[in-house]
Design a protein around this motif. Structure first.
Motif, mmCIF file in Angstrom:
data_model
loop_
_atom_site.group_PDB
_atom_site.id
_atom_site.type_symbol
_atom_site.label_atom_id
_atom_site.label_comp_id
_atom_site.label_asym_id
_atom_site.label_seq_id
_atom_site.Cartn_x
_atom_site.Cartn_y
_atom_site.Cartn_z
ATOM 1 N N GLU A 10 -64.906 88.782 58.270
ATOM 2 C CA GLU A 10 -64.732 89.418 56.331
ATOM 3 C C GLU A 10 -63.659 89.982 55.916
ATOM 4 N N PHE A 11 -63.286 89.777 55.070
ATOM 5 C CA PHE A 11 -62.556 90.648 54.309
ATOM 6 C C PHE A 11 -60.665 89.779 54.919
ATOM 7 N N GLU A 62 -69.558 88.232 45.891
ATOM 8 C CA GLU A 62 -69.241 87.912 47.373
ATOM 9 C C GLU A 62 -70.882 87.216 47.712
ATOM 10 N N ASN A 93 -73.943 83.961 57.539
ATOM 11 C CA ASN A 93 -73.930 83.989 59.136
ATOM 12 C C ASN A 93 -75.274 84.368 59.565
ATOM 13 N N ARG A 108 -67.196 85.039 50.485
ATOM 14 C CA ARG A 108 -67.833 86.196 51.502
ATOM 15 C C ARG A 108 -67.455 87.675 50.700
ATOM 16 N N ASN A 109 -66.299 88.597 51.000
ATOM 17 C CA ASN A 109 -65.827 89.285 50.023
ATOM 18 C C ASN A 109 -65.585 88.973 48.378
ATOM 19 N N ARG A 115 -71.686 86.446 51.206
ATOM 20 C CA ARG A 115 -71.068 86.967 52.789
ATOM 21 C C ARG A 115 -71.717 87.451 53.842
ATOM 22 N N TYR A 116 -73.381 86.969 53.604
ATOM 23 C CA TYR A 116 -73.933 87.182 54.813
ATOM 24 C C TYR A 116 -74.555 86.009 54.812
ATOM 25 N N THR A 137 -63.682 83.848 57.021
ATOM 26 C CA THR A 137 -64.271 84.335 58.136
ATOM 27 C C THR A 137 -63.071 85.019 59.090
ATOM 28 N N THR A 155 -67.305 79.438 54.176
ATOM 29 C CA THR A 155 -66.844 80.334 53.505
ATOM 30 C C THR A 155 -65.691 81.055 54.353
#
Length: 397
Positions: A368-369, A302, A308, A297-298, A305-306, A366, A364
């Motif tokens: 983020e980071f 990534e 969600n 995700r990051n 990443r989005y 969660t 993925t």
């Protein structure tokens, strides 16, 4: 008007002749001055001598004598008085050697041998206020002129430092242990901060650049091999690419490789297929099953990443060498522990599906980071389209 005046001695109390030694007949006069003997002039007042070798004159003759003409070419030199001592101002008594244009450097008062006397040890120039002012101007003046600053290591008197004084100054200049420790700690903090900044830059920027390049290269290689007939569907080795994932809503195009290894697959910007061990899932072409995928995700490209932002009904397309598989998003699990492997079951729990079918699962990290939890998105296959019929509508702009 004429009137009788008394004698001078009645007015002043004494005869005018007595102040100059007495009249010649003072001894014959009566009164209070009778019997006083007149002294000779030379005994009453000292003689005045103008120059050596000249005759002396009595004081009354000196006072009544006409003044001599003053020769301007002869400098006037005041004579000291023996009774009152030397004058208070040295400027009126010291002899000086005139320079070419008046007093100059070195034109101080004469010493006993006739040579100019050296300045005193206290720094005061002998000779009078005028000479002192001139000497001060020559040295730079009290206000004007820059005086040379003494070295920091030299004392104020200008003398060289002794060994003890030099050691003391060296010890004073040497930093204390606390200062050295604070400097070392500061340097450690600065170095750590710089390293952290470089690491963050590497993770958030450079890994994406490199992963995008690797994923793009793998995608083009797959398409070229399919066009040339070099790859055939079947069992794929770990890290080997075999499909391309399209998410039109998120503008994602990423190659799908076998396995979910970070080093071999995910860190290269590719999407990994759960195809090994206990987490092995079905392939897209299987009649029933759950096609499970994972991606970063990051960092490292990534690609998820989005995810969600996906909504129910959004399309997800898997492109293989022979077919297109079109899925529509059905549900989402925002947060779940990494140990929840039931989301990859043939009929995944929590997805809303109740019977076997052809499903897809996207997983993925969660938030983020971080990698503390997992974000899950499920979809259901709605179309299987051969490549010979062209692209599905979801990929046509």
């Amino acid at each position: 008007m004429t009137a009788l005046r008394p004698e001078r001695e009645d007015l002043y109390g004494e005869s005018p002749y007595e102040s100059y030694g007495g009249a010649p007949d003072a001894g014959r006069r009566g009164g209070r001055h009778a019997g006083r003997r007149a002294d000779p002039p030379t005994a009453a007042m000292p003689a005045i001598t103008d120059r050596p070798g000249t005759p002396t004159r009595p004081l009354h003759e000196e006072m009544t004598a006409p003044m001599a003409a003053v020769d301007p070419s002869v400098p006037h030199v005041p004579r000291p008085s023996a009774a009152h001592g030397p004058p208070a101002d040295d400027e009126t008594m010291a002899l000086r050697i005139p320079g070419p244009s008046g007093p100059g450097p070195g034109n101080g008062p004469l010493g006993p041998s006739g040579a100019p006397s050296a300045p005193s040890a206290t720094g005061v120039t002998p000779g009078g206020r005028a000479e002192r002012r001139k000497a001060a101007k020559r040295r730079g003046g009290r206000r004007g002129g820059a005086r040379e600053a003494a070295p920091a290591s030299a004392p104020a008197s200008g003398r060289p430092l002794s060994r003890v004084e030099a050691r003391r100054q060296a010890r004073a200049r040497k930093p204390s242990p606390s200062v050295i420790a604070s400097r070392a700690i500061g340097e450690v903090f600065i170095t750590t901060g710089v390293l952290m900044l470089l690491f963050v830059t590497y993770q958030l920027w450079w890994t994406n650049v490199r992963a995008h390049a690797q994923a793009g290269s793998e995608t083009h290689q797959l398409q070229d091999d399919w066009a040339n007939g070099k790859r055939n569907p079947g069992v794929f080795a770990p890290g080997q690419g075999f499909a391309i994932l399209h998410i039109p809503r998120l503008d994602v195009v990423a190659p799908i490789a076998e396995g979910v290894s970070n080093k071999a697959v995910l860190d290269k910007g590719m999407v990994g297929h759960y195809g090994e061990g206990a987490l092995k899932t079905a392939m897209p072409g299987a009649r029933t099953g759950n096609f499970g995928l994972a991606a970063h995700r990051n960092t490292h490209g990534e690609p998820f990443r989005y995810i969600n932002r996906l909504q129910s009904g959004d399309e997800v397309v898997v492109e293989t060498q022979d077919e297109y598989f079109v899925y529509k998003v059905a549900s989402m699990l925002p947060v779940t522990p990494p140990s929840n492997t039931s989301v990859l079951d043939p009929v995944p729990k929590g997805s809303g599906f109740t019977k076997p079918g052809r499903y897809i699962t996207l997983t993925t990290c969660t938030p983020e980071f971080t990698s503390k939890y997992r974000l899950i998105v499920w979809g259901k296959m709605v179309e299987e389209r051969p490549r010979s019929k062209g692209k599905p509508d979801a990929l046509i702009e």
